[in-house]
Write an enzyme that holds these catalytic residues in place. Structure first.
Site, PDB file in Angstrom:
ATOM      1  CE1 TYR A   1      50.087   0.532  51.652  1.00 33.33           C
ATOM      2  CE2 TYR A   1      52.206   0.377  52.774  1.00 33.33           C
ATOM      3  CZ  TYR A   1      51.426   0.174  51.645  1.00 33.33           C
ATOM      4  OH  TYR A   1      51.972  -0.388  50.519  1.00 33.33           O
TER       5      TYR A   1
ATOM      6  CB  SER B   1      54.015  -3.439  51.660  1.00 31.14           C
ATOM      7  OG  SER B   1      54.913  -2.368  51.911  1.00 31.14           O
TER       8      SER B   1
END
Length: 680
Positions: free
Chosen positions: A570, A557
């Site tokens: 996350y 990500s």
């Protein structure tokens, strides 16, 4: 005489009915034909035509587009210019000058048989029962005993124009006959109508089946071999999964292959019989069989309970011996104008007590090769039950395997796609980015294993992509060591191994630091950091066993680099994944395993993560309506474009499709340009 449309419709219906039953013929084996009349559009006169299944088609799925259409007068005129058996390959090219109109499909080598036999309808099939008679040492006598003068014997001759002349002459000389047994090969039947031809074909096949059942002796392969009984199902499939990557690697020495495993009862019964080593060494007989299975299989000569280390070592020894033996076979029979050797690896590997591994350029080819060897076992059983199995000579097998016409057929095959012969396992592939990646890899030629925690989603995506020759679904929690091992085992049984793994499974919970619970932290790290580690570890073991490298891709990500608010769990998990890419690239490079990453940002549309609450949470953080979150993310990028799942799939293909073969340890941003996430 029926009109053209009726003739073709009847031929297709007959072909499909005969081809639908594996007792009648094998996949893509045999051909059917019909003669009739049509109006020549040039002269407006009626002409006699032959409609015959073209080269490479399958009777069970035949359509009118798969028929070759020829002028009968021109085809039969070739008899006058036939130069003899030494030059009969030239006659296949001559068929092109007999085509009517655009001609339809390419005419096959058996076209002469159909055109020269006088009867209006002809079927040439490869039933196991018929080939059993055809390969028995005293097949001619057995044919007479089985059928009387209703079916005649034709000695072995390589398919071609002369065989067509032989059968036509025998049919003319035996008006009472409904067909013939072709020595070493199969059966041909004929009739005045389409229904009669089909009836005669089935009569030959069923009569031969009954003859073998009534006259055959028990235990045609010999009594059971002590210690060679099949392992219990769970044990044999576990051993098959453990051996599959090694065997696939060996079978891919010359070129990478896709594998298929079968533990069908017929295979296991054959492999526990005393005579199986001798019979397997004799090889297959029918050309349709050995063109797909090679002249003979590789057979492990250890019992099912042998230690796995001994089995592994022995398979390597046997593989080296097989390659040397095949090279000697090629050198013995090759002439100056023979095509180059296509590869010395086995197409069939038999492991007693476990089953059969078959290989091909794709999963369907691998599966069908195994089906053909089952046909060969059935043929050997029938021949041995009545007499002694006696396949055609090796020299004849070589003439067909390395036939210039077979080489020409191979040359007509379409160019392989970039990921052909690759097996991909994608985690989290039941939705969103993973689903898009699975679709893209399959479209580029890969066999795909759809791994997802949601079994229904995984099955739905696999079904969208295609049948089990293209995609299979597995249910897996990536945080479970046992479930991951099972998923890779299932992949090995389905396709022989795995070459490309995409660590995509993920989830996200958006909370401020002080509201992030230990469960929130552990869940995200279990799925992404721990899950990626476990998947990559299992992939590395399997890829090393195969011995030809591979690709591992992490869908990380932008957040692995960019520090944003309210996503500490996350972002930390994604940073863990990002560094795994670097660590594993450094560690696995010596094995030819490349490890790279893709860094998306804000993939909202189609995303399972965003739909499960992350979207609402992030929209609240940024103060925008959830339905406008994708547009919001787009506007903060340099390119002002929304990132979609398909864009991530494009990046995965770019990393694995061959153009970046020397790239490893790289992270590819797919974020439409986020300056704060530039790699440094």
């Amino acid at each position: 005489m029926a009109d053209e449309a009726t003739t073709v419709a009847q031929l297709i219906a007959r072909s499909n009915a005969l081809g639908a039953d594996p007792r009648n013929t094998n996949y893509a084996g045999g051909n059917t034909s019909a003669k009739g009349t049509a109006i020549d559009p040039v002269t407006s006169e009626e002409v006699e035509l032959l409609w015959v299944k073209g080269s490479g088609g399958d009777l069970g799925t035949l359509t009118p587009a798969g028929l070759a259409v020829l002028r009968l007068d021109r085809l039969r005129s070739l008899v006058e210019v036939y130069p003899g058996v030494e030059r009969e390959d030239e006659m296949v090219a001559a068929f092109d000058f007999c085509l009517h109109g655009r001609g339809g499909a390419a005419p096959s080598i058996d076209t002469a048989m159909h055109g020269l036999v006088a009867q209006p309808h002809v079927d040439h099939l490869h039933p196991d029962s018929g080939i059993a008679l055809a390969t028995a040492a005293d097949g001619e006598r057995l044919t007479a005993e089985c059928f009387g003068d209703r079916v005649v014997w034709v000695p072995w001759r390589r398919p071609g124009f002369q065989l067509g002349l032989d059968i036509a002459a025998i049919a003319a000389q035996n008006p009472q006959a409904i067909g013939c047994i072709l020595g070493g090969h199969g059966v041909t039947a004929w009739g005045a109508t389409s229904e009669e031809s089909a009836s005669h074909s089935l009569e030959i096949i069923r009569t031969a089946e009954q003859f073998i059942a009534e006259r055959g002796r028990p235990e045609p392969f010999g009594p059971p071999l002590a210690g060679y009984a099949p392992l219990p199902e769970t044990d044999r499939r576990a051993r098959a999964a453990a051996l599959a990557p090694l065997i696939r690697g060996l079978a891919s020495t010359d070129r990478r292959q896709i594998g298929h495993f079968s533990d069908a009862e017929v295979v296991l019964d054959f492999l526990q019989a005393t005579d199986h080593p001798r019979l397997a060494a004799l090889g297959t007989s029918c050309p349709d069989h050995f063109l797909r299975t090679k002249v003979k299989p590789l057979v492990l000569d250890l019992p099912p309970t042998a230690p796995i280390e001994d089995v592994t070592a022995r398979l390597r020894e046997l593989h080296a011996a097989y390659r040397a033996d095949y090279a000697a076979y090629y050198d013995k029979y090759a002439s100056a104008d023979s095509p180059a050797m296509r590869g010395a690896d086995p197409a069939i590997v038999l492991v007693p007590g476990v089953g059969m591994f078959s290989f091909g350029k794709d999963a369907q080819t691998a599966r069908v090769a195994g089906e053909f060897y089952v046909n060969a076992i059935n043929v050997m059983r029938g021949a041995q039950a009545l007499s002694v199995y006696a396949p055609i000579d090796e020299s004849e097998k070589f003439r067909i395997e390395y036939w210039a016409l077979e080489e020409a057929k191979l040359a007509r095959m379409p160019k392989a796609k970039a990921l052909a012969t690759r097996v991909a396992l994608v985690t989290g592939a039941g939705s969103g980015i993973g689903k898009a990646i699975a679709h893209r890899l399959a479209a580029e030629g890969a066999c795909v294993v759809i791994a997802d925690l949601n079994a229904g989603n995984a099955a739905a995506v696999a079904a969208e992509i295609g049948n089990s020759d293209v995609a299979v679904a597995v249910t897996v929690d990536v945080s479970s060591e046992e479930q991951i091992a099972l998923a890779f085992a299932q992949a090995s049984l389905a396709f022989g191994g795995v070459d490309l793994v995409v660590n995509n499974a993920g989830l996200s919970i958006s909370k401020p630091l002080t509201e992030t619970t230990l469960r929130d932290w552990d869940l995200q790290h279990d799925v992404m950091a721990r899950g990626s580690f476990l998947v990559s570890r299992e992939a590395a073991k399997l890829m090393r066993a195969q011995g030809f490298g591979g690709d591992i891709v992490y869908i990380s990500s932008k957040n692995s680099i960019f520090a944003g608010p309210n996503n500490v769990a996350y972002g930390a998990a994604k940073a863990d994944q990002a560094h795994q890419v670097r660590l594993l690239a450094a560690e696995l490079g010596a094995d030819g395993i490349r490890v790279n990453g893709v860094n998306p940002d804000g993939v909202v549309r189609g995303s399972g993560i965003f739909a499960s609450g992350w979207g609402a949470e992030r929209a609240a953080v940024y103060g925008v309506p959830e339905e406008e979150l994708g547009a919001f993310y787009a506007q903060r990028t340099l390119l002002k474009k929304e990132v979609l799942p398909e864009h991530i799939a494009d990046a995965v293909f770019a990393l694995t499709g061959g153009e970046l073969a020397l790239t490893t340890g790289l992270h590819v941003p797919v974020d439409a340009g986020v300056a704060a996430a530039f790699l440094r």
